[in-house]
Design a protein around this motif. Structure first.
Motif, mmCIF file in Angstrom:
data_model
loop_
_atom_site.group_PDB
_atom_site.id
_atom_site.type_symbol
_atom_site.label_atom_id
_atom_site.label_comp_id
_atom_site.label_asym_id
_atom_site.label_seq_id
_atom_site.Cartn_x
_atom_site.Cartn_y
_atom_site.Cartn_z
ATOM 1 N N THR A 135 -60.711 -4.052 73.039
ATOM 2 C CA THR A 135 -61.334 -2.900 72.716
ATOM 3 C C THR A 135 -60.362 -2.213 71.693
ATOM 4 O O THR A 135 -59.219 -3.266 71.176
ATOM 5 N N ASN A 136 -60.587 -1.260 70.724
ATOM 6 C CA ASN A 136 -59.788 -0.895 69.641
ATOM 7 C C ASN A 136 -58.720 0.095 70.033
ATOM 8 O O ASN A 136 -58.596 0.694 70.997
ATOM 9 N N PRO A 137 -57.639 -0.276 69.544
ATOM 10 C CA PRO A 137 -56.275 0.577 69.887
ATOM 11 C C PRO A 137 -56.315 1.931 69.522
ATOM 12 O O PRO A 137 -56.882 2.357 68.702
ATOM 13 N N PRO A 138 -55.698 2.811 70.381
ATOM 14 C CA PRO A 138 -55.641 4.200 69.937
ATOM 15 C C PRO A 138 -55.258 4.326 68.240
ATOM 16 O O PRO A 138 -54.243 3.879 68.126
ATOM 17 N N SER A 139 -55.583 5.389 67.790
ATOM 18 C CA SER A 139 -55.136 5.637 66.740
ATOM 19 C C SER A 139 -55.118 7.250 66.301
ATOM 20 O O SER A 139 -55.676 8.072 66.959
ATOM 21 N N ILE A 140 -54.504 7.644 65.202
ATOM 22 C CA ILE A 140 -54.397 9.136 64.881
ATOM 23 C C ILE A 140 -55.274 9.564 63.798
ATOM 24 O O ILE A 140 -55.492 8.850 62.713
ATOM 25 N N MET A 141 -56.243 10.497 64.118
ATOM 26 C CA MET A 141 -57.219 11.129 63.418
ATOM 27 C C MET A 141 -56.510 11.530 62.084
ATOM 28 O O MET A 141 -55.661 12.329 62.023
ATOM 29 N N GLY A 142 -57.250 11.182 60.788
ATOM 30 C CA GLY A 142 -56.698 12.012 59.665
ATOM 31 C C GLY A 142 -57.112 13.310 59.484
ATOM 32 O O GLY A 142 -58.336 13.647 59.449
ATOM 33 N N THR A 143 -56.173 14.114 59.058
ATOM 34 C CA THR A 143 -56.588 15.600 59.053
ATOM 35 C C THR A 143 -56.481 16.107 57.642
ATOM 36 O O THR A 143 -56.754 17.376 57.379
ATOM 37 N N GLY A 144 -55.980 15.139 56.664
ATOM 38 C CA GLY A 144 -55.898 15.615 55.225
ATOM 39 C C GLY A 144 -54.607 16.431 55.238
ATOM 40 O O GLY A 144 -53.897 16.703 56.009
ATOM 41 N N ASN A 145 -54.543 17.257 54.134
ATOM 42 C CA ASN A 145 -53.569 18.181 53.660
ATOM 43 C C ASN A 145 -53.889 19.575 54.093
ATOM 44 O O ASN A 145 -54.959 19.906 54.155
ATOM 45 N N VAL A 146 -53.008 20.411 54.151
ATOM 46 C CA VAL A 146 -53.040 21.885 54.338
ATOM 47 C C VAL A 146 -53.946 22.508 53.117
ATOM 48 O O VAL A 146 -53.619 22.467 52.022
ATOM 49 N N PRO A 147 -55.046 23.179 53.488
ATOM 50 C CA PRO A 147 -55.877 23.690 52.561
ATOM 51 C C PRO A 147 -55.075 24.902 51.571
ATOM 52 O O PRO A 147 -54.212 25.228 51.985
ATOM 53 N N ASP A 148 -55.364 24.408 50.604
ATOM 54 C CA ASP A 148 -54.688 25.429 49.410
ATOM 55 C C ASP A 148 -55.063 27.027 49.625
ATOM 56 O O ASP A 148 -54.605 27.940 49.090
ATOM 57 N N ASP A 149 -56.509 27.272 50.233
ATOM 58 C CA ASP A 149 -56.889 28.302 50.295
ATOM 59 C C ASP A 149 -55.877 29.391 51.370
ATOM 60 O O ASP A 149 -55.724 30.277 51.490
ATOM 61 N N LEU A 150 -55.238 28.588 52.394
ATOM 62 C CA LEU A 150 -54.482 29.168 53.268
ATOM 63 C C LEU A 150 -53.237 29.834 52.625
ATOM 64 O O LEU A 150 -52.940 30.817 52.799
ATOM 65 N N SER A 151 -52.751 28.982 51.466
ATOM 66 C CA SER A 151 -51.542 29.437 51.229
ATOM 67 C C SER A 151 -51.807 30.508 50.040
ATOM 68 O O SER A 151 -51.233 31.550 50.016
ATOM 69 N N TYR A 152 -53.086 30.360 49.359
ATOM 70 C CA TYR A 152 -53.388 31.697 48.549
ATOM 71 C C TYR A 152 -53.763 32.820 49.212
ATOM 72 O O TYR A 152 -53.009 33.872 48.767
ATOM 73 N N GLU A 153 -54.315 32.788 50.179
ATOM 74 C CA GLU A 153 -54.474 33.925 51.281
ATOM 75 C C GLU A 153 -53.214 34.550 51.545
ATOM 76 O O GLU A 153 -53.246 35.823 51.585
ATOM 77 N N GLU A 154 -52.266 33.644 52.081
ATOM 78 C CA GLU A 154 -51.147 34.111 52.401
ATOM 79 C C GLU A 154 -50.322 35.065 51.613
ATOM 80 O O GLU A 154 -49.909 36.196 51.622
ATOM 81 N N ASP A 155 -50.272 34.546 50.281
ATOM 82 C CA ASP A 155 -49.765 35.117 49.038
ATOM 83 C C ASP A 155 -50.362 36.471 48.657
ATOM 84 O O ASP A 155 -49.819 37.629 48.396
ATOM 85 N N ARG A 156 -51.575 36.502 48.892
ATOM 86 C CA ARG A 156 -52.696 37.737 48.613
ATOM 87 C C ARG A 156 -52.226 38.730 49.438
ATOM 88 O O ARG A 156 -52.045 39.961 49.234
ATOM 89 N N LEU A 157 -52.036 38.163 50.691
ATOM 90 C CA LEU A 157 -51.923 39.553 52.131
ATOM 91 C C LEU A 157 -50.404 39.873 51.869
ATOM 92 O O LEU A 157 -50.329 41.355 52.088
ATOM 93 N N LEU A 158 -49.637 39.140 51.433
ATOM 94 C CA LEU A 158 -48.091 39.627 51.012
ATOM 95 C C LEU A 158 -48.189 40.711 50.004
ATOM 96 O O LEU A 158 -47.331 41.918 49.985
ATOM 97 N N ASN A 159 -48.774 40.599 48.692
ATOM 98 C CA ASN A 159 -48.911 41.499 47.784
ATOM 99 C C ASN A 159 -49.704 42.666 48.272
ATOM 100 O O ASN A 159 -49.408 43.743 47.743
ATOM 101 N N GLU A 160 -50.642 42.541 49.173
ATOM 102 C CA GLU A 160 -51.473 43.669 49.816
ATOM 103 C C GLU A 160 -50.667 44.519 50.425
ATOM 104 O O GLU A 160 -50.588 45.723 50.571
ATOM 105 N N PHE A 161 -49.310 44.042 51.305
ATOM 106 C CA PHE A 161 -48.475 44.918 51.808
ATOM 107 C C PHE A 161 -47.706 45.690 51.115
ATOM 108 O O PHE A 161 -47.877 46.852 51.254
ATOM 109 N N ILE A 162 -47.467 45.274 49.752
ATOM 110 C CA ILE A 162 -46.858 45.802 48.839
ATOM 111 C C ILE A 162 -47.667 47.041 48.083
ATOM 112 O O ILE A 162 -47.231 48.225 47.946
ATOM 113 N N LEU A 163 -48.930 46.682 47.943
ATOM 114 C CA LEU A 163 -50.158 47.352 47.441
ATOM 115 C C LEU A 163 -50.237 48.843 48.253
ATOM 116 O O LEU A 163 -50.273 49.784 47.745
#
Length: 487
Positions: A361-389
């Motif tokens: 049988t095949n040995p266990p392996s870790i499924m690739g998940t890629g990198n953190v989407p840039d959209d999450l970081s962009y939305e986080e920064d946008r919400l921080l600016n909205e707190f100020i606004l």
């Protein structure tokens, strides 16, 4: 004689029933506003997964999946801390304007100013303003209750074996949860015809004040604490004390005050304080709002505006954290029947771990998940600016660190001035409340300070000076500010 007693009994029974029916009606009418205040308390304290449910109660939302992160990244609390700190600077210096140009009028104005300033320090009004400001910033509205306390002041003697005091003004900040106006559409205290002040009081205090024994129990009260219960706590051996203040009318020229607890009438009579202009009797409450609302008795709070942004920010941060968890811990894929999945689920793929899998049988392996989407970081920064606004409170005020794009001292000063401008209306509400408080303090001394009194205040040279006065010396209550709005 028995007929009169029976008639009086029926009168009190009808009166108490009408009073409690009126109170319960006002409580139901204000229920939706009260739930919003409770939600504000939860979000400010960091309990940010609450919502007003279909049954009208504030309830905590359940997780969709057991593994979901439910952390709270509270940005509302530092914003409110900054607003309260700024409003704490609003402590106006007041004086009384002379009613005429005669020397006696000027002397009277100086004496009244000394009485006002002495009372301001003696009654710790700064503390009450701070408490009221915390309530108004959290719920949108707070109140000051200005009354006369016969058991305060210096002791003047004894009567029937009990001490007698000269009395003094009493100023206390009141939570909006305790105030029930006759109309939620009234925009000011002057438009209210009657007002109910309902609060939890210990049973022994009722007996000391009114000489009536009542049955104490558990009464639920609201607070801005961070304990469990969503801002609710319980006062033991207490009873709900209801005070109904009715403005002067044709039926009651001097108004009416009804006090009841445990379905018993404790007091009924005219409004006790001549605290209005031109010698009128008024309801002894002063309102202070954070953000005034058109056509509403209660104001709005900045917390209420920030709740949607805070909810979205928590969601983004938690999804980002879950993604990082997948990157660091991984999602393991195994072929059916190849390994002991229970052992793998318990320990994972730890460094140095020996994996035994079925031959072929095949040995266990870790499924690739890629990198953190840039959209999450962009939305986080946008919400921080909205707190100020929305709040008008910049990162510089909250954390004492300037945005990297703003390095000029002039630019930082302009930023601070813009923040202060956003809070000018809230500051003016504090000043207006303090000014009305000063007027009512003078009027209460004019009503109750019948004999000569001695007080101390800071003189023009800064030294403590003692002075005497009596009610007739306080002929003017035209209170004015000596300072501009501190914001």
């Amino acid at each position: 004689m028995k007929a009169k007693s029976k008639e009086k009994e029926f009168f009190y029974e009808d009166l108490i029933n009408a009073l409690y029916d009126d109170f319960y009606s006002r409580q139901r009418e204000r229920g939706q506003i009260e739930r919003q205040w409770e939600l504000n308390l939860n979000y400010l304290a960091g309990r940010q997964y609450c919502e007003i449910a279909a049954n009208g109660e504030v309830e905590e939302e359940d997780k969709y999946y057991y593994w979901q992160d439910r952390n709270c990244y509270n940005h509302i609390a530092p914003i409110m801390d900054s607003r309260v700190a700024r409003l704490t600077r609003v402590r106006p210096v007041m004086s009384v304007r002379a009613s005429g140009s005669e020397e006696s009028d000027v002397k009277t104005a100086k004496l009244t100013t000394a009485v006002l300033n002495s009372s301001y320090g003696r009654l710790n009004i700064d503390d009450e303003i701070f408490r009221a400001t915390v309530w108004s910033e959290t719920c949108g509205t707070a109140f000051y209750k200005v009354t006369w306390d016969n058991s305060a002041g210096r002791k003047t003697g004894t009567k029937d074996g009990k001490p007698v005091y000269e009395g003094d003004v009493r100023v206390e900040a009141v939570s909006p949860f305790e105030i029930f106006p006759d109309s939620l559409c009234a925009e000011s205290m002057e438009e209210v015809e009657s007002l109910i002040h309902a609060r939890a009081v210990r049973a022994d205090e009722i007996f000391r004040a009114y000489g009536v024994a009542v049955n104490g129990g558990d009464v639920e009260v609201f607070s801005s604490g961070t304990g469990n219960g969503g801002g609710r706590s319980v006062l033991h051996d207490a009873v709900l004390l209801i005070e109904k203040y009715e403005r002067p009318s044709a039926a009651y020229p001097n108004g009416r005050l009804i006090v009841a607890a445990d379905k018993k009438i404790l007091h009924i009579g005219e409004l006790p304080f001549i605290n209005g202009a031109e010698g009128r009797r008024e309801i002894p409450f002063i309102s202070q709002t954070a953000i005034a609302q058109a056509g509403s008795f209660f104001g709005s709070s900045m917390v209420e505006r920030l709740i949607p942004v805070q909810r979205a920010y928590n969601a983004v941060k938690n999804r980002k954290q879950e993604f990082l968890n997948r990157l660091s811990m991984g999602v393991i894929t195994v072929e059916d029947g190849s390994v002991d999945t229970d052992d793998l689920a318990e320990e994972g793929l730890s460094p140095g771990k020996i994996i035994v899998y079925r031959q072929g049988t095949n040995p266990p392996s870790i499924m690739g998940t890629g990198n953190v989407p840039d959209d999450l970081s962009y939305e986080e920064d946008r919400l921080l600016n909205e707190f100020i606004l929305i709040s008008g409170v910049s990162e510089f005020s909250r954390s004492a660190s300037a945005n990297g794009a703003v390095t000029s001292g002039v630019a930082l000063q302009l930023l601070i001035e813009q923040e202060d401008t956003r809070m000018t209306a809230s500051g003016e509400s504090v000043r207006a409340a303090v000014k009305e408080m000063g007027k009512q303090i003078i009027r209460l001394f004019r009503q109750f300070a019948t004999g000569s009194r001695i007080m101390k205040s800071s003189g023009e040279t800064g030294k403590v000076e003692m002075f005497y006065f009596k009610a007739s010396d306080l002929s003017s209550d035209d209170v004015v500010f000596d300072t501009e709005n501190e914001l």
